[in-house]
Design an enzyme around this catalytic site. Structure first.
Site, short mmCIF file in Angstrom:
data_model
loop_
_atom_site.label_atom_id
_atom_site.label_comp_id
_atom_site.label_asym_id
_atom_site.label_seq_id
_atom_site.Cartn_x
_atom_site.Cartn_y
_atom_site.Cartn_z
N GLY A 1 8.59 3.75 -0.16
CA GLY A 1 9.50 4.89 -0.19
C GLY A 1 10.93 4.41 -0.23
O GLY A 1 11.21 3.21 -0.28
N VAL B 1 0.81 -1.22 0.00
CA VAL B 1 0.00 0.00 0.00
C VAL B 1 0.84 1.27 0.00
O VAL B 1 0.33 2.36 -0.21
CB VAL B 1 -0.96 0.03 1.21
CG1 VAL B 1 -1.99 -1.07 1.10
CG2 VAL B 1 -0.19 -0.07 2.53
N LYS C 1 5.19 -2.61 8.27
CA LYS C 1 6.24 -1.80 7.67
C LYS C 1 7.57 -2.53 7.74
O LYS C 1 7.98 -2.98 8.81
CB LYS C 1 6.35 -0.45 8.39
CG LYS C 1 7.40 0.47 7.77
CD LYS C 1 7.37 1.87 8.38
CE LYS C 1 8.37 2.79 7.70
NZ LYS C 1 8.31 4.17 8.22
N ASP D 1 10.00 16.00 10.59
CA ASP D 1 9.45 16.08 9.24
C ASP D 1 7.95 16.39 9.28
O ASP D 1 7.14 15.71 8.66
CB ASP D 1 9.71 14.78 8.48
CG ASP D 1 9.66 14.97 6.96
OD1 ASP D 1 9.73 16.12 6.50
OD2 ASP D 1 9.57 13.96 6.24
N MET E 1 13.05 4.39 2.08
CA MET E 1 13.50 3.74 3.31
C MET E 1 12.68 2.51 3.71
O MET E 1 13.03 1.84 4.68
CB MET E 1 13.47 4.75 4.46
CG MET E 1 14.45 5.89 4.28
SD MET E 1 16.16 5.33 4.18
CE MET E 1 16.97 6.84 3.64
#
Length: 508
Positions: A24, A21, A45, A148, A26
């Protein structure tokens, strides 16, 4: 298409991976089922194996720990439920699966209403306040600084009790502040939202987050960025954050002066001049809300700049004679009856035809019918692919009427419109009068020069594979700045041509 070997895999003898889904540089995020808890949907993740080293492994584990502990303290931070290593020694963690919309998507085409802004921003502040208060890590209370903060890291989900609920994402580069630890690091973050001290690699505290929040609040309520650099380089952004003053708020937004002052204070270059903690920001919000309530001025319908409508509207369908259709076109019910211009594709049996829909005073329209028609297209690829479509109508009697609008080339409508303009080489301008907006009053045709047509095709083609690095509003602001720079040149050319007879000009 390369097959994803993770799909269908049973991870840690518990999590059945369903699909990818998010991805990136990382890591990757998958939707999965927790077979131990009856098929509960979770998000898994993984850290990207290409960047997996001992330092990254430690940071990933720390991220899981931070989110797990913060998620227990605040409903506004994504909750982590499990951490482990797979059979290949690749670390992963399981977190709540969230379905919602990113704040960046909510504000992509228009700013938030004041009421919605206050409601969502208060929740963001509560989540950050919890992080700043810290977690116990290795026996020590450690504040967490999210490095961030930006709209794409704010997810808005639907909650049966609260309605819209904020979830702060991506603590992957958060700073866990420990006593005696070395707090100076190389730059990490997103250039448009970083505090000056963050870009300098200095020690960070909660006031750095408050600066990033100030940038984001300005964007949420205006649809624009408070400062813009000369270009998208690190050095230019540093100069902007360190030395440029924020743009003034537009008068038409009718924002309380106390809210404007709060946002400006959050954007102070020196951190000692900002609010010193999130509690101060929350107290200011309470005062602002009380002020609005007392004055009875709270509104859920703030207007945006009338010439900045995005090209994401549904198309009309023409049947029979197209010219007849144009003159019988009705003003869209979802558009305000005021002086605005927006692009629209019109579908007919002969194809899709690009057009500009314009509302002006009836007297102004009559004066513009005998005009030199000028068009030009400005393009910017970075930070977000965007075209500024400039149309100007000029005559000596009443000067120049500028009709600018934007085409977002990361949207299907923007792509289709740019391609249609390039392929056809002309577009219609439909005029509607403020006094009688039911039907179109007049139609003009403006042709596009060959080089401009080729550019439109090339821009649409190259934008398809380009990854956006910031919000569309940032590119709009940069294009608007360039437009203001070239306006005098266009004006001089139009005045030199004269308007004894209507004509059409394309490009400088």
């Amino acid at each position: 298409m390369t097959e994803d070997r993770n799909e269908g895999r049973l991870l840690a003898n518990r999590y059945r991976i369903i699909e990818l889904v998010g991805k990136g540089a990382m890591g990757q995020v998958y939707r999965a089922e927790d077979t131990v808890l009856g098929g509960l949907t979770v998000a898994i993740k993984f850290v990207a194996q290409a960047v997996l080293n001992e330092k990254r492994r430690t940071r990933f584990e720390q991220e899981a720990t931070i989110c797990a502990l913060l998620g227990e303290k605040s409903i506004h931070i994504v909750q982590v439920r499990d951490y482990g290593l797979d059979e290949y020694d690749v670390p992963f963690y399981a977190m709540e699966f969230l379905q919602g919309k990113g704040l960046n998507d909510l504000i992509k085409h228009r700013p938030l209403s004041l009421k919605r802004f206050l409601r969502l921003t208060r929740q963001i502040c509560l989540g950050l306040q919890c992080a700043h208060q810290g977690i116990f890590f290795k026996g020590e209370l450690c504040p967490i600084i999210h490095r961030d903060i930006k709209p794409s890291n704010i997810l808005i989900v639907q909650d049966s009790t609260l309605g819209e609920m904020v979830k702060i994402l991506d603590f992957g580069i958060a700073k866990l502040i420990q006593t005696g630890g070395d707090q100076t690091h190389s730059f990490q973050g997103t250039l448009a939202y970083c505090s000056p001290e963050q870009m300098e690699g200095k020690e960070l505290d909660n006031r750095s987050n408050i600066y990033s929040l100030g940038v984001m609040m300005y964007e949420m309520i205006t649809g624009e960025m408070p400062i813009l650099p000369e270009n998208n380089s690190f050095g230019a952004w540093y100069q902007a954050h360190r030395y440029y003053s924020p743009e003034p708020f537009r008068d038409d937004l009718n924002l309380p002066s106390s809210l404007q002052d709060l946002i400006y204070q959050c954007l102070a270059k020196k951190r000692e001049q900002r609010p010193q903690g999130m509690d101060e920001v929350l107290e200011a919000f309470t005062s602002i809300e009380e002020e609005i309530e007392k004055s009875k001025s709270a509104s859920d319908g703030l207007t945006t700049n009338s010439l900045d409508y995005a090209s994401t509207y549904p198309t009309q369908t023409a049947t029979g004679n197209d010219e007849h259709y144009y003159l019988n076109a009705a003003w869209p019910p979802d558009k305000p009856r005021q002086k605005i211009v927006f692009p629209r594709l019109i579908n007919s049996a002969h194809g899709a035809f690009p057009s500009l829909w314009v509302m002006l005073d009836k007297e102004d329209i009559e004066k513009r019918l005998l005009s030199t028609r000028y068009n030009q297209f400005l393009f910017i690829m970075s930070p977000h692919p965007m075209v500024l479509w400039i149309t100007a109508l000029h005559n000596t009697e009443c000067g120049t009427r500028w009709l600018p609008c934007y085409l977002d080339l990361k949207t299907s409508s923007g792509q289709r419109t740019a391609r249609s303009l390039g392929e056809l080489g002309y577009y219609r301008i439909l005029f509607f009068a403020l006094e009688s907006a039911d039907t179109c009053q007049h139609v003009l045709t403006s042709t596009i020069a060959g080089p401009q047509r080729q550019k439109l095709h090339d821009w649409a083609q190259s934008s398809q594979t380009w990854e956006s690095h910031a919000s569309p509003q940032m590119s709009k602001q940069l294009l608007r700045r360039e437009f203001e720079n070239i306006k005098p040149k266009i004006q001089f050319k139009l005045e030199s041509l004269g308007t004894d007879a209507p004509s059409n000009v394309s490009g400088l």
